[in-house]
Design a protein around this motif. Sequence first.
Motif, PDB file in Angstrom:
ATOM      1  N   PHE A  54      74.679  30.593  26.312  1.00  0.00           N
ATOM      2  CA  PHE A  54      74.053  31.487  27.286  1.00  0.00           C
ATOM      3  C   PHE A  54      74.288  30.975  28.702  1.00  0.00           C
ATOM      4  CE2 PHE A  54      70.536  33.260  29.736  1.00  0.00           C
ATOM      5  CZ  PHE A  54      70.582  34.592  29.348  1.00  0.00           C
ATOM      6  N   ARG A  55      74.115  29.659  28.904  1.00  0.00           N
ATOM      7  CA  ARG A  55      74.328  29.090  30.243  1.00  0.00           C
ATOM      8  C   ARG A  55      75.788  29.193  30.683  1.00  0.00           C
ATOM      9  NH1 ARG A  55      71.412  24.758  27.874  1.00  0.00           N
ATOM     10  NH2 ARG A  55      69.201  24.722  28.492  1.00  0.00           N
ATOM     11  N   ALA A  56      76.687  28.856  29.776  1.00  0.00           N
ATOM     12  CA  ALA A  56      78.100  28.719  30.155  1.00  0.00           C
ATOM     13  C   ALA A  56      78.864  30.034  30.164  1.00  0.00           C
ATOM     14  CB  ALA A  56      78.791  27.734  29.205  1.00  0.00           C
ATOM     15  N   LEU A  78      75.476  33.830  31.389  1.00  0.00           N
ATOM     16  CA  LEU A  78      74.952  33.874  32.759  1.00  0.00           C
ATOM     17  C   LEU A  78      76.010  34.199  33.807  1.00  0.00           C
ATOM     18  CD1 LEU A  78      72.249  31.106  33.338  1.00  0.00           C
ATOM     19  CD2 LEU A  78      72.029  33.576  33.644  1.00  0.00           C
ATOM     20  N   PRO A  79      77.196  33.579  33.759  1.00  0.00           N
ATOM     21  CA  PRO A  79      78.201  33.922  34.774  1.00  0.00           C
ATOM     22  C   PRO A  79      78.575  35.399  34.777  1.00  0.00           C
ATOM     23  CG  PRO A  79      78.791  31.873  33.683  1.00  0.00           C
ATOM     24  CD  PRO A  79      77.642  32.451  32.914  1.00  0.00           C
ATOM     25  N   ARG A  80      78.571  36.019  33.609  1.00  0.00           N
ATOM     26  CA  ARG A  80      78.897  37.448  33.554  1.00  0.00           C
ATOM     27  C   ARG A  80      77.735  38.285  34.080  1.00  0.00           C
ATOM     28  NH1 ARG A  80      82.635  39.164  28.531  1.00  0.00           N
ATOM     29  NH2 ARG A  80      82.613  41.020  29.847  1.00  0.00           N
ATOM     30  N   LEU A  81      76.520  37.858  33.772  1.00  0.00           N
ATOM     31  CA  LEU A  81      75.360  38.591  34.284  1.00  0.00           C
ATOM     32  C   LEU A  81      75.299  38.526  35.812  1.00  0.00           C
ATOM     33  CD1 LEU A  81      72.579  37.511  31.758  1.00  0.00           C
ATOM     34  CD2 LEU A  81      73.871  39.657  31.778  1.00  0.00           C
ATOM     35  N   GLU A  82      75.705  37.393  36.368  1.00  0.00           N
ATOM     36  CA  GLU A  82      75.634  37.226  37.820  1.00  0.00           C
ATOM     37  C   GLU A  82      76.576  38.153  38.564  1.00  0.00           C
ATOM     38  OE1 GLU A  82      76.276  32.988  38.005  1.00  0.00           O
ATOM     39  OE2 GLU A  82      74.177  32.675  38.586  1.00  0.00           O
ATOM     40  N   THR A  83      77.540  38.737  37.877  1.00  0.00           N
ATOM     41  CA  THR A  83      78.452  39.688  38.529  1.00  0.00           C
ATOM     42  C   THR A  83      77.858  41.095  38.581  1.00  0.00           C
ATOM     43  OG1 THR A  83      79.623  40.351  36.491  1.00  0.00           O
ATOM     44  CG2 THR A  83      80.409  38.364  37.627  1.00  0.00           C
ATOM     45  N   LEU A  84      76.730  41.316  37.908  1.00  0.00           N
ATOM     46  CA  LEU A  84      76.150  42.654  37.848  1.00  0.00           C
ATOM     47  C   LEU A  84      75.269  42.904  39.061  1.00  0.00           C
ATOM     48  CD1 LEU A  84      75.137  42.717  34.059  1.00  0.00           C
ATOM     49  CD2 LEU A  84      77.220  43.621  35.119  1.00  0.00           C
ATOM     50  N   PRO A  85      75.502  43.986  39.797  1.00  0.00           N
ATOM     51  CA  PRO A  85      74.691  44.278  40.985  1.00  0.00           C
ATOM     52  C   PRO A  85      73.206  44.415  40.629  1.00  0.00           C
ATOM     53  CG  PRO A  85      76.660  45.646  40.950  1.00  0.00           C
ATOM     54  CD  PRO A  85      76.592  44.966  39.607  1.00  0.00           C
ATOM     55  N   GLY A  86      72.360  43.862  41.475  1.00  0.00           N
ATOM     56  CA  GLY A  86      70.924  44.028  41.313  1.00  0.00           C
ATOM     57  C   GLY A  86      70.265  43.030  40.395  1.00  0.00           C
ATOM     58  N   ALA A  99      78.873  44.063  27.169  1.00  0.00           N
ATOM     59  CA  ALA A  99      80.062  43.230  26.980  1.00  0.00           C
ATOM     60  C   ALA A  99      79.682  41.754  26.919  1.00  0.00           C
ATOM     61  CB  ALA A  99      81.054  43.478  28.117  1.00  0.00           C
ATOM     62  N   ALA A 100      78.791  41.332  27.816  1.00  0.00           N
ATOM     63  CA  ALA A 100      78.341  39.933  27.813  1.00  0.00           C
ATOM     64  C   ALA A 100      77.575  39.618  26.539  1.00  0.00           C
ATOM     65  CB  ALA A 100      77.469  39.671  29.042  1.00  0.00           C
ATOM     66  N   ARG A 101      76.777  40.563  26.086  1.00  0.00           N
ATOM     67  CA  ARG A 101      75.988  40.357  24.869  1.00  0.00           C
ATOM     68  C   ARG A 101      76.899  40.214  23.653  1.00  0.00           C
ATOM     69  NH1 ARG A 101      72.768  44.288  25.782  1.00  0.00           N
ATOM     70  NH2 ARG A 101      73.928  45.884  24.672  1.00  0.00           N
ATOM     71  N   HIS A 102      77.910  41.056  23.576  1.00  0.00           N
ATOM     72  CA  HIS A 102      78.840  41.011  22.439  1.00  0.00           C
ATOM     73  C   HIS A 102      79.568  39.670  22.398  1.00  0.00           C
ATOM     74  CE1 HIS A 102      81.715  42.389  19.454  1.00  0.00           C
ATOM     75  NE2 HIS A 102      82.691  41.967  20.238  1.00  0.00           N
ATOM     76  N   GLU A 103      80.067  39.236  23.546  1.00  0.00           N
ATOM     77  CA  GLU A 103      80.799  37.967  23.601  1.00  0.00           C
ATOM     78  C   GLU A 103      79.877  36.794  23.276  1.00  0.00           C
ATOM     79  OE1 GLU A 103      82.826  35.096  26.986  1.00  0.00           O
ATOM     80  OE2 GLU A 103      82.833  37.266  27.291  1.00  0.00           O
ATOM     81  N   GLY A 104      78.688  36.791  23.875  1.00  0.00           N
ATOM     82  CA  GLY A 104      77.759  35.688  23.655  1.00  0.00           C
ATOM     83  C   GLY A 104      77.271  35.596  22.224  1.00  0.00           C
ATOM     84  N   ALA A 105      76.992  36.735  21.617  1.00  0.00           N
ATOM     85  CA  ALA A 105      76.514  36.742  20.236  1.00  0.00           C
ATOM     86  C   ALA A 105      77.555  36.174  19.291  1.00  0.00           C
ATOM     87  CB  ALA A 105      76.132  38.160  19.828  1.00  0.00           C
ATOM     88  N   ALA A 106      78.817  36.531  19.521  1.00  0.00           N
ATOM     89  CA  ALA A 106      79.883  36.018  18.660  1.00  0.00           C
ATOM     90  C   ALA A 106      80.039  34.511  18.806  1.00  0.00           C
ATOM     91  CB  ALA A 106      81.189  36.729  18.995  1.00  0.00           C
ATOM     92  N   LYS A 107      80.006  34.012  20.035  1.00  0.00           N
ATOM     93  CA  LYS A 107      80.186  32.585  20.271  1.00  0.00           C
ATOM     94  C   LYS A 107      79.019  31.755  19.754  1.00  0.00           C
ATOM     95  CE  LYS A 107      83.196  32.717  24.356  1.00  0.00           C
ATOM     96  NZ  LYS A 107      83.318  32.339  25.788  1.00  0.00           N
ATOM     97  N   ALA A 108      77.803  32.296  19.882  1.00  0.00           N
ATOM     98  CA  ALA A 108      76.606  31.517  19.543  1.00  0.00           C
ATOM     99  C   ALA A 108      76.119  31.762  18.115  1.00  0.00           C
ATOM    100  CB  ALA A 108      75.494  31.848  20.530  1.00  0.00           C
TER     101      ALA A 108
END
Length: 203
Positions: free
Chosen positions: A125-127, A130-138, A174-183
């Motif tokens: 989640f940290r690595a 979070l970086p993908r979430l930080e690109t989302l406006p707002g 997209a971030a959720r899909h990638e993170g779920a697979a990795k974790a």
Amino acid sequence: MFVRSVYATGDPANIDTAIEGLGPEGRERIAQQPGFRGFGLFVDRELGKLMAASWWATEEDRRNSDEALREWRTATLERFAATTTTDNLEAVVFHSVRQPTAGAGLRITRVEFDPSDTDLFAETFRASVLPRLETLPGLARASLLVDRDRGRGVVGVMFTDHETLAASRSGQAAARHEGAAKAHVTVTGLEEFEVVFSEVRSE
């Protein structure tokens, strides 16, 4: 930090009674407990759902506050809540970008995982997330709360208003899909709420 999450459902017509009870006077009562670090109140007015999250410095603070507040909490919610569930969680990630205000939007993702993968989940989640979430406006805040013993968790991502919450759906998916697979986690639920109030002190 440690979190107690109270999730209540009931008649949407009565939800304002619960919101009022958990307003400034109610929040002051909670804040007087030792180890208090924050409180958030989130609602779905259309369906009649309410989630209240209190944040504590230690597990002991959380446990003691529950004993002190349980009767008051039950009385406050009784005119609204037909069902109530309480979860005790550990905040393994708390990332604040800006202070959310009333009318902000919260998306929560409920997940399950092998308890032995808790640290993998937190690091992923940290690595990666979070970086993908930080690109989302707002983006206002992102947190990962876990129950290490049961292998359950909640990802909470808050946006400054309903418009940015809605606009973020594809990006967070997209971030959720990638993170779920990795974790190695399984997504078991996805919900959105209106932020009535949310303030957390990380230190």
